[in-house]
Design a protein around this motif. Structure first.
Motif, PDB file in Angstrom:
ATOM      1  N   THR A 291       0.823  -1.219   0.000  1.00 55.85           N
ATOM      2  CA  THR A 291       0.000   0.000   0.000  1.00 55.85           C
ATOM      3  C   THR A 291       0.850   1.259   0.000  1.00 55.85           C
ATOM      4  O   THR A 291       0.344   2.347  -0.283  1.00 55.85           O
ATOM      5  CB  THR A 291      -0.911  -0.004   1.234  1.00 55.85           C
ATOM      6  N   GLN A 686      -7.669  -4.097  -4.418  1.00 51.32           N
ATOM      7  CA  GLN A 686      -7.983  -3.027  -3.475  1.00 51.32           C
ATOM      8  C   GLN A 686      -8.860  -3.534  -2.327  1.00 51.32           C
ATOM      9  O   GLN A 686      -8.653  -3.163  -1.162  1.00 51.32           O
ATOM     10  CB  GLN A 686      -8.699  -1.903  -4.213  1.00 51.32           C
ATOM     11  N   GLU A 690      -8.072  -3.468   1.620  1.00 51.47           N
ATOM     12  CA  GLU A 690      -8.952  -2.903   2.632  1.00 51.47           C
ATOM     13  C   GLU A 690      -9.298  -3.939   3.699  1.00 51.47           C
ATOM     14  O   GLU A 690      -9.330  -3.636   4.900  1.00 51.47           O
ATOM     15  CB  GLU A 690     -10.222  -2.379   1.965  1.00 51.47           C
ATOM     16  N   HIS A 693      -6.420  -4.335   5.964  1.00 53.13           N
ATOM     17  CA  HIS A 693      -6.339  -3.180   6.875  1.00 53.13           C
ATOM     18  C   HIS A 693      -7.362  -3.299   8.004  1.00 53.13           C
ATOM     19  O   HIS A 693      -7.048  -3.017   9.176  1.00 53.13           O
ATOM     20  CB  HIS A 693      -6.565  -1.899   6.074  1.00 53.13           C
ATOM     21  N   ASP A 694      -8.595  -3.717   7.681  1.00 51.10           N
ATOM     22  CA  ASP A 694      -9.628  -3.874   8.699  1.00 51.10           C
ATOM     23  C   ASP A 694      -9.247  -4.961   9.701  1.00 51.10           C
ATOM     24  O   ASP A 694      -9.446  -4.807  10.918  1.00 51.10           O
ATOM     25  CB  ASP A 694     -10.971  -4.206   8.044  1.00 51.10           C
TER      26      ASP A 694
END
Length: 874
Positions: A291, A686, A690, A693-694
């Motif tokens: 990222t 993507q 995400e 990341h969560d």
């Protein structure tokens, strides 16, 4: 002396050339040279001895006497010059080592020059590869003069025959060793050899050896390269095989083409393929999808260092190309620039093997041309040029035409510039449908709102006109205004291209004989060739053929009318006027005219069929027929077949157009699906990022929650521990108060103690007041419980009122310790009667002070509890 000389001359030649006296050997060499020069051919008897025993040349070349050695090398030169290829092949294994060790290092300049000439003659008779292979071991000789002389010979080979004839790859691999030699003469000869190779190979040879040299040597070579950068390299000497080829063809043209290189020399085959798949680190695939843009750029920088090699080994790179295609859509332009550089290196290293990856990488790279920064445009343009060089104009044309319809003006402009570069560098002229496709799309851009786009469109049309010619492009520029036409013509005159549209070759006149039906591959409609050939085959006179509108034999019929006019004979022009079109009649009309002629002419002239004996022998033996009927019957029979073939050709053309259209639609649909697939993959990546990341955020929150729970549990344990300590102190305080409760007479001393509760007490309390207070308490003591304050002793504290901890040691001692210690003294010194008889003026005052001390102790206890609670939480 004269007798001895006569004896030597009478000896056989084989004995004389090996005689121990050098003068005898020298004379034998001279006599042999003269015999070779007087020989009539390569098969003369004078060559037989030297061909049968070629090992004798080793001693001749390496003769111990300098004068005899010079004559011996001259003799070998004559042997090779007049003995031909066979002489060179037989003697070469024996003479090359001797020439390298003894000939080219001779102290006599004439001998040294002749030895080098002999080596060049060996190459001229055969090929350079065997000679260079035999000379390379002497570059490692222990004597520096041999190494320097061998390097000089290699310099002469490439100066005379060039790097196209002599493969430079083995010598380029030896250059680092020569530059690292301890002898300065060797290094000087290495510089001369390198500069000569640079004339042929230019900067393409640098990656093979330049990085292995010292910085000083690199600087010296760069300065030498600058001096010869503009010098053209031309082959000065040709092999015997090349000389024969030049003699058969046009000598002047072929000599120029063989001597002058076309453009930048190709050094691709000089390098060994490098396996880059094993060099890519495993963490590259994770880092390139990071990222953080810095991680992505660093991974691509590592990849660029790996793929930046002259030649790459062919392997499967589909996954790597997909990663680079994704990087082309990166939001950071520095990542895009490095990715474009990687694509350029891979395309250059794979050449034609990169063509299968074009559909994956071309469109994402071209669509990123929307960036206005020149650095990005240059990197993307270089990558697109490398992709084009690995494919062809046909492969990239459809995608380029779609880019020219893009809404972004920057994409249109850069795509036009890319198309111009493709037209300049292509070596294959575009086909007629491709020319129409380019012209229809580019002419629309001549009316674009941007001046740069209009100029680029005019340049593209001018470059295309340079390839196809003015006549082929006239239909596409007729509808333009004069200003745009003038602009296109201006670029047409200044354009430089490598491809030329070749006009169709004229049809050679056929020999006399029966006419054959036209082939499906080559149909010449309305041509006089199909009519004139049967007439000539059957012996029809030229005047009769001309009367029927058939051109004479000097005419060469072709497809295009202008060529027919140019090749028409003077007699035809005089008869037919300025326009020869009436001579090109259709087969149907010719057949009808022939039938009428046959009806009017009875078959009474059989001898006309014998006018041309060649035509008669090429036909089957049949009864003689009239001239008109025999001449035109094949054409009448050919007329239906010609029409059928023409219809078949039209059908095939229509099918071909339909197939091309369908193919283009399929390709467009395929590219659209690939584009959608790429977008879906990007969205998937993507979403994965995400989701990751969560997940990381949730794990961080869980970790924080666990830490807080642990801290809470620790605080509760500390609080519980403190609470137990408080309870223990309360119990101990209660126990001490019960065990050491003083008498009523001691209350005055306890209350008048200075350190009671940490406060100073009023010492004016009299014994009478205390005794009165004690009497009052005795009266009411029977009705009160023992755990409350009584007048018989000091007040006892309950669990709620007694202090758990005291701020100072003195306060902890009062009133318990004082009551315990001082009480005994009071009892020992005073009697009850004395206490009762003491003066107590105000008993309520003592209780007020006791209540005040009690309240202060309670307040201190609460403060201590609050402090303990704060420490447990922290």
């Amino acid at each position: 002396m004269a007798d001895s000389e006569e004896d030597y001359s009478s000896l056989p030649l084989a004995d004389r050339v090996t005689h121990k006296i050098w003068k005898v050997r020298k004379q034998a060499y001279e006599d042999t040279t003269k015999e070779f020069e007087r020989s009539g051919s390569e098969t003369d008897g004078c060559f037989r001895l030297w061909l049968n025993d070629a090992s004798i040349w080793k001693g001749i070349v390496a003769d111990s006497n300098v004068a005899a050695q010079q004559e011996g090398i001259n003799c070998l030169h004559a042997f090779l010059q007049f003995g031909g290829t066979n002489a060179g092949a037989r003697s070469r294994p024996h003479t090359i080592p001797a020439l390298a060790e003894k000939g080219i290092v001779s102290t006599k300049a004439a001998t040294k020059a002749k030895a080098i000439d002999v080596l060049l003659l060996y190459i001229e008779l055969d090929t350079p590869a065997p000679i260079i292979e035999d000379l390379l071991p002497f570059l490692s000789h222990k004597m520096p003069k041999v190494v320097a002389a061998t390097t000089n010979v290699l310099f002469a080979i490439y100066r005379e025959f060039g790097a196209k004839t002599a493969n430079p790859k083995p010598v380029l691999q030896q250059l680092p060793k020569l530059f690292a030699h301890g002898d300065k003469n060797v290094r000087a000869e290495a510089v001369n050899l390198t500069v000569e190779l640079y004339k042929w190979l230019k900067d393409g040879m640098k990656p093979m050896f330049f990085n292995d040299l010292k910085p000083v040597q690199q600087k010296e070579l760069d300065e030498a390269f600058e001096k010869v950068k503009g010098e053209p390299a031309k082959q000065a000497r040709f092999l015997r095989s090349q000389q024969a080829a030049l003699a058969e063809s046009a000598a002047a043209e072929n000599e120029d083409e063989a001597g002058e290189p076309e453009g930048e020399p190709d050094t691709f085959d000089l390098f060994e393929p490098v396996d880059i798949s094993n060099k890519i680190p495993k963490e590259f695939w994770d880092q390139v999808n990071s990222t953080k843009w810095k991680d992505r750029k660093e991974s691509l920088d590592v990849l660029y260092g790996i793929v930046n090699v002259p030649r790459i080994k062919e392997e499967e790179f589909s996954e790597l190309i997909r990663v680079l295609a994704k990087s082309m859509k990166d939001a950071n332009i520095t990542v895009v620039i490095v990715a474009a550089n990687c694509v350029e290196c891979i395309a250059k290293g794979l050449r034609t093997a990169f063509a299968k990856y074009r559909s994956t990488i071309f469109v994402p790279t071209a669509e990123r041309l929307k960036e206005k920064k020149q650095a990005v445009a240059d990197a993307l343009g270089a990558a697109l040029d490398s992709i084009f060089n690995s494919t062809s104009l046909t492969d990239i044309l459809e995608d380029t035409m779609e880019l020219l319809k893009n809404k972004n003006p920057q994409v249109k402009l850069e795509s036009l510039r890319f198309l111009i570069r493709c037209l300049r560098n292509t070596r294959t002229a575009p086909s007629k449908p491709e020319v129409k496709m380019i012209s229809d799309t580019v002419t629309k851009l001549l009316a674009d709102t941007l001046e740069a786009t209009r100029a680029a469109a005019a340049e593209a049309m001018g470059t295309l006109m340079k390839i196809m010619g003015e006549r082929a492009m006239n239909p596409f520029i007729d509808g333009l205004d004069e200003i745009r036409k003038a602009k296109i013509k201006e670029f047409f005159e200044s354009a430089q291209v490598k491809a030329k549209d070749k006009p169709p070759a004229p049809i050679a006149p056929q020999a006399a004989g029966p006419s054959k039906p036209p082939s499906k591959k080559k149909i010449v409609p309305k041509s006089a060739a199909t009519q004139s050939q049967p007439s000539r085959a059957l012996g029809v006179p030229a005047t009769a053929a001309a009367g029927r509108g058939v051109p004479d034999e000097g005419t060469t019929p072709v497809k295009k009318a202008p060529v027919v006019q140019k090749l028409a004979s003077k007699s035809q022009v005089s008869k037919l006027g300025r326009k020869p079109q009436p001579a090109l009649t259709s087969p149907t009309r010719s057949a009808a005219a022939t039938d009428d002629n046959a009806a009017t002419n009875p078959p009474s002239h059989p001898k006309l069929g014998l006018g041309n004996r060649g035509g008669l022998t090429s036909r089957t033996l049949q009864a003689p027929q009239s001239n008109g009927k025999s001449a035109e019957t094949p054409r009448a029979a050919d007329s239906p077949s010609f029409a059928a073939e023409k219809a078949e050709l039209e059908r095939l053309r229509s099918e071909r157009e339909n197939w091309i259209t369908e193919n283009m639609n399929h390709r467009a649909e395929k590219e659209k699906l690939l584009h959608e697939l790429s977008d879906i993959r990007l969205q998937n990546a993507q979403l994965i990022e995400e989701h990751t990341h969560d997940v990381l955020s949730i794990k961080a929150k869980e970790t924080q929650l666990l830490r807080l729970r642990s801290d809470l549990q620790t605080a509760e344990e500390n609080l519980e521990k403190k609470q137990r300590e408080v309870d223990r102190l309360k119990r101990e305080l209660a126990r001490f108060s019960r065990a050491s409760s003083p008498a009523a007479t001691d209350l005055g001393d306890a209350l008048t103690h200075d350190s009671f509760g940490g406060y100073s007490r009023d010492r004016t309390v009299s014994a009478t007041s205390i005794s009165g207070l004690s009497d009052h308490n005795r009266a009411s003591g029977l009705s009160r419980p023992r755990n409350r304050s009584s007048l018989a002793g000091p007040p006892s504290y309950s669990l709620d009122d007694s202090p758990s901890m005291y701020p100072s040691r003195d306060s902890m001692r009062s009133p318990i310790s004082d009551s315990g210690s001082n009480g005994g003294k009071v009892q020992g010194s005073r009697s009850d009667s004395e206490v009762r008889s003491g003066e107590i003026t105000d008993p309520n005052e003592n209780w007020k002070r006791a209540a005040q001390v009690t309240s202060q102790l309670k307040m201190r206890i609460e403060q201590m509890k609050a402090r303990q609670h704060m420490r447990g939480v922290s």
